[in-house]
Design an enzyme around this catalytic site. Structure first.
Site, PDB file in Angstrom:
ATOM      1  N   ASP A   1       0.507  -0.896  -0.165  1.00 14.74           N
ATOM      2  CA  ASP A   1      -0.030   0.170  -0.061  1.00 14.74           C
ATOM      3  C   ASP A   1       0.931   1.305   0.058  1.00 14.74           C
ATOM      4  OD1 ASP A   1      -2.340  -1.552   0.005  1.00 14.74           O
ATOM      5  OD2 ASP A   1      -2.403  -1.816   2.273  1.00 14.74           O
TER       6      ASP A   1
ATOM      7  N   ASP B   1      -6.591  -1.778  -5.152  1.00 11.66           N
ATOM      8  CA  ASP B   1      -7.666  -1.486  -3.930  1.00 11.66           C
ATOM      9  C   ASP B   1      -8.770  -0.374  -4.659  1.00 11.66           C
ATOM     10  OD1 ASP B   1      -6.236  -3.028  -2.169  1.00 11.66           O
ATOM     11  OD2 ASP B   1      -5.437  -1.647  -1.149  1.00 11.66           O
TER      12      ASP B   1
END
Length: 94
Positions: A52, A70
């Protein structure tokens, strides 16, 4: 490994659904979700975890970190929800 396997099964199921879809917007949404899932699978296999890298702060608030995969999954799900709201199924009309 379990999460990678489960994500792969879900992506495969969504791909089978995609093959049967005739609606362009539904296909677009499923493509986003499948692409995001595959992106996360690649990260897990290659790196052992999903990376991330998008991390936003606004004043004292910190939004949870996320990645482009995502975002693609989120956009695909939002499109599916909007399709279900705008175009209710024909069973509800009977």
């Amino acid at each position: 490994m379990v999460l990678t396997g489960l994500t792969s099964l879900v992506a495969l199921a969504l791909f089978i659904w995609l093959l049967r879809v005739t609606d362009r917007f539904m296909a677009f949404a499923l493509g986003f979700i499948i692409g995001g899932a595959i992106g996360n699978i690649i990260d897990r296999v290659r790196l052992g975890a999903v990376t991330d890298f998008l991390d936003f702060h606004w004043r004292a608030y910190h939004w949870p970190a996320f990645n482009l995969a995502d975002s693609a999954i989120f956009i695909g799900v939002v499109i599916l929800v909007l399709i279900s709201i705008v175009r209710p199924s024909s069973k509800e009309k009977d």
